[in-house]
Design a protein around this motif. Structure first.
Motif, PDB file in Angstrom:
ATOM      1  N   VAL A   1       0.835  -1.198   0.000  1.00 34.83           N
ATOM      2  CA  VAL A   1       0.000   0.000   0.000  1.00 34.83           C
ATOM      3  C   VAL A   1       0.871   1.250   0.000  1.00 34.83           C
ATOM      4  N   THR A   2       1.946   1.218   0.771  1.00 35.30           N
ATOM      5  CA  THR A   2       2.829   2.377   0.885  1.00 35.30           C
ATOM      6  C   THR A   2       3.487   2.717  -0.450  1.00 35.30           C
ATOM      7  N   ARG A   3       3.732   1.713  -1.277  1.00 29.51           N
ATOM      8  CA  ARG A   3       4.321   1.989  -2.586  1.00 29.51           C
ATOM      9  C   ARG A   3       3.383   2.804  -3.464  1.00 29.51           C
ATOM     10  N   ALA A   4       2.086   2.683  -3.226  1.00 24.14           N
ATOM     11  CA  ALA A   4       1.109   3.397  -4.057  1.00 24.14           C
ATOM     12  C   ALA A   4       0.657   4.707  -3.437  1.00 24.14           C
ATOM     13  N   LEU A   5       0.475   4.711  -2.132  1.00 20.16           N
ATOM     14  CA  LEU A   5      -0.088   5.874  -1.442  1.00 20.16           C
ATOM     15  C   LEU A   5       0.918   6.461  -0.464  1.00 20.16           C
ATOM     16  N   PRO A   6       0.976   7.787  -0.385  1.00 19.97           N
ATOM     17  CA  PRO A   6       0.116   8.787  -1.037  1.00 19.97           C
ATOM     18  C   PRO A   6       0.602   9.249  -2.410  1.00 19.97           C
ATOM     19  N   ALA A   7       1.612   8.561  -2.989  1.00 21.57           N
ATOM     20  CA  ALA A   7       2.221   9.053  -4.222  1.00 21.57           C
ATOM     21  C   ALA A   7       1.223   9.192  -5.372  1.00 21.57           C
ATOM     22  N   VAL A   8       0.195   8.329  -5.420  1.00 15.99           N
ATOM     23  CA  VAL A   8      -0.737   8.393  -6.554  1.00 15.99           C
ATOM     24  C   VAL A   8      -1.477   9.723  -6.614  1.00 15.99           C
ATOM     25  N   TRP A   9      -1.616  10.406  -5.478  1.00  8.80           N
ATOM     26  CA  TRP A   9      -2.350  11.671  -5.496  1.00  8.80           C
ATOM     27  C   TRP A   9      -1.558  12.769  -6.191  1.00  8.80           C
ATOM     28  N   GLN A  10      -0.260  12.541  -6.415  1.00 11.71           N
ATOM     29  CA  GLN A  10       0.519  13.473  -7.232  1.00 11.71           C
ATOM     30  C   GLN A  10       0.259  13.254  -8.713  1.00 11.71           C
ATOM     31  N   LEU A  11      -0.216  12.078  -9.075  1.00 16.11           N
ATOM     32  CA  LEU A  11      -0.538  11.768 -10.472  1.00 16.11           C
ATOM     33  C   LEU A  11      -1.984  12.123 -10.802  1.00 16.11           C
ATOM     34  N   ALA A  12      -2.870  11.863  -9.873  1.00 15.26           N
ATOM     35  CA  ALA A  12      -4.294  12.161 -10.076  1.00 15.26           C
ATOM     36  C   ALA A  12      -4.919  12.435  -8.718  1.00 15.26           C
ATOM     37  N   ALA A  13      -5.537  13.577  -8.580  1.00 13.03           N
ATOM     38  CA  ALA A  13      -6.218  13.906  -7.330  1.00 13.03           C
ATOM     39  C   ALA A  13      -7.409  12.964  -7.136  1.00 13.03           C
ATOM     40  N   PRO A  14      -7.894  12.793  -5.900  1.00 12.70           N
ATOM     41  CA  PRO A  14      -9.035  11.894  -5.676  1.00 12.70           C
ATOM     42  C   PRO A  14     -10.222  12.184  -6.577  1.00 12.70           C
ATOM     43  N   ALA A  15     -10.529  13.464  -6.830  1.00 10.72           N
ATOM     44  CA  ALA A  15     -11.662  13.782  -7.701  1.00 10.72           C
ATOM     45  C   ALA A  15     -11.434  13.255  -9.109  1.00 10.72           C
ATOM     46  N   GLN A  16     -10.194  13.329  -9.600  1.00 13.51           N
ATOM     47  CA  GLN A  16      -9.888  12.798 -10.931  1.00 13.51           C
ATOM     48  C   GLN A  16      -9.994  11.276 -10.945  1.00 13.51           C
ATOM     49  N   ALA A  17      -9.538  10.644  -9.871  1.00  8.01           N
ATOM     50  CA  ALA A  17      -9.635   9.185  -9.794  1.00  8.01           C
ATOM     51  C   ALA A  17     -11.090   8.738  -9.754  1.00  8.01           C
ATOM     52  N   LEU A  18     -11.938   9.483  -9.041  1.00  6.93           N
ATOM     53  CA  LEU A  18     -13.363   9.149  -8.995  1.00  6.93           C
ATOM     54  C   LEU A  18     -13.990   9.268 -10.377  1.00  6.93           C
TER      55      LEU A  18
END
Length: 374
Positions: A79-96
């Motif tokens: 989980v740590t490998r993915a988060l929180p780094a993914v929010w630099q690629l796409a904000a939660p609203a974009q992921a939704l």
């Protein structure tokens, strides 16, 4: 002697059956090509970036620790490998937005497969198209509702939802029989599309009714999904409700595992001792060989696994107790909906669940069985 009437299924049995029907609808967000394309278009390349961002997005820009707790069976370093780094690629609203777009595109492709047109009888005369009225739209907008996947995963050509393309197709849609019956499809492609959209709209309404006012206390992922604004599009509304129900059940399953004294790796090792393999479960949840072997030894000391890693009778009973508790904790939506509407929903969902499950690997890491008809 008069035969006794068959006993009604218990609330837990109803909950398990309905899980086999809404889970495949939800899970297109992970396994369909449309979903993967939508996540990649949002900047989330690679399966796990899309998975963690899409599933965790209702929680906001979460750190790894609460997501590890909520997802339960994943090793913390994964989980740590993915988060929180993914929010630099796409904000939660974009992921939704991406997860909804991909799921909707997949369900639009699958819906006509769920309710295919019936072949025309050999003796029947070719269908005649009704003459177009003077106010008909240009031919370029009068297609039969085929769908494609663009950069957002939701591109459409021809008649989209609520847009039959011609007066003939609109009339046919208003006269279609119950979805899922042998008479529901015809040789007319537009009518088959209209039947599918009619079924999806009704199923979405019933699923939304099952989740209306649903108590999500103690269910973090369910509560986060329940707080999202409702969708207008029926395919999006269907997927959103299926996702809420999936996370509602998953939160209850986590609670049952915790109550049984199991941690994330032990839960997987116990399941591997029953019907799924270690090779399937261990790598996709990020556990090392040492961590897995330690979990097996702990379960062995409890008498739940034998030296070969297979579940003992006590381990089988413990697993079944967790499953029973999960089913019972997932029963409330269907009690709220009531037996008649639940049965109707089961009949509506079965064709789409079957079409969705056709794209899943079996066995799968979710442990999902084949859809159970209503």
């Amino acid at each position: 002697m008069v035969d006794a009437a068959p006993a009604s299924p218990s609330p837990a049995q109803v909950a398990r059956q309905m899980w086999t029907l809404f889970e495949p609808v939800h899970i297109v967000t992970y396994f369909s090509p449309e979903a993967r394309a939508a996540f990649e278009a949002a900047g989330l390349r690679g399966f796990w970036r899309g998975y963690f961002a899409g599933r965790a997005a209702p929680l906001g820009p979460a750190e790894a620790a609460p997501v590890t707790g909520a997802f339960f069976s994943f090793a913390a370093p994964m989980v740590t490998r993915a988060l929180p780094a993914v929010w630099q690629l796409a904000a939660p609203a974009q992921a939704l937005t991406a997860r909804t777009a991909g799921a909707v595109a997949a369900l639009r492709r699958l819906a006509p497969q769920a309710w295919p047109p019936e072949p025309a009888p050999a003796h029947a005369a070719p269908a005649q198209a009704a003459p177009a009225p003077a106010s008909t739209a240009p031919a370029s907008t009068a297609g039969t509702g085929t769908t494609g996947t663009g950069t957002t995963g939701t591109g459409t050509t021809g008649a989209g939802p609520g847009q039959a393309g011609t007066a003939h197709a609109r009339t046919a849609a208003s006269q279609t029989p119950e979805p899922g019956t042998a008479q529901a499809g015809t040789a007319h492609g537009g009518t088959a599309q209209a039947v599918a959209e009619q079924a999806v709209a009704e199923a979405a309404g019933l699923l939304a009714a099952a989740t209306d006012g649903l108590d999500c206390a103690g269910r973090v992922l369910a509560a986060a999904n329940a707080a999202l604004p409702p969708a207008d599009d029926p395919f999006a509304r269907l997927w959103q409700a299926a996702t809420l129900l999936r996370e509602h059940r998953g939160d209850g399953h986590t609670a049952a595992l915790v109550a049984a004294g199991l941690d994330g790796c032990e839960a997987l090792a116990l399941r591997a001792g029953l019907d799924l393999s270690r090779e399937l479960l261990q790598p996709i949840r990020g556990w090392t060989d040492a961590e897995w072997d330690q979990a097996v030894r702990r379960l062995g000391r409890r008498g739940w696994l034998d030296p070969a890693g297979q579940a003992t009778p006590a381990g089988q009973a413990a697993y079944q107790a967790v499953e029973d508790a999960t089913d019972l904790a997932a029963a409330r939506p269907w009690q709220l909906l009531g037996p008649a509407r639940t049965q109707r929903l089961a009949r509506l969902l079965y064709p789409l669940a079957t079409a969705s499950a056709a794209g899943l690997p079996f066995p799968n890491p979710v442990g999902l069985p084949a859809p159970v008809p209503g």
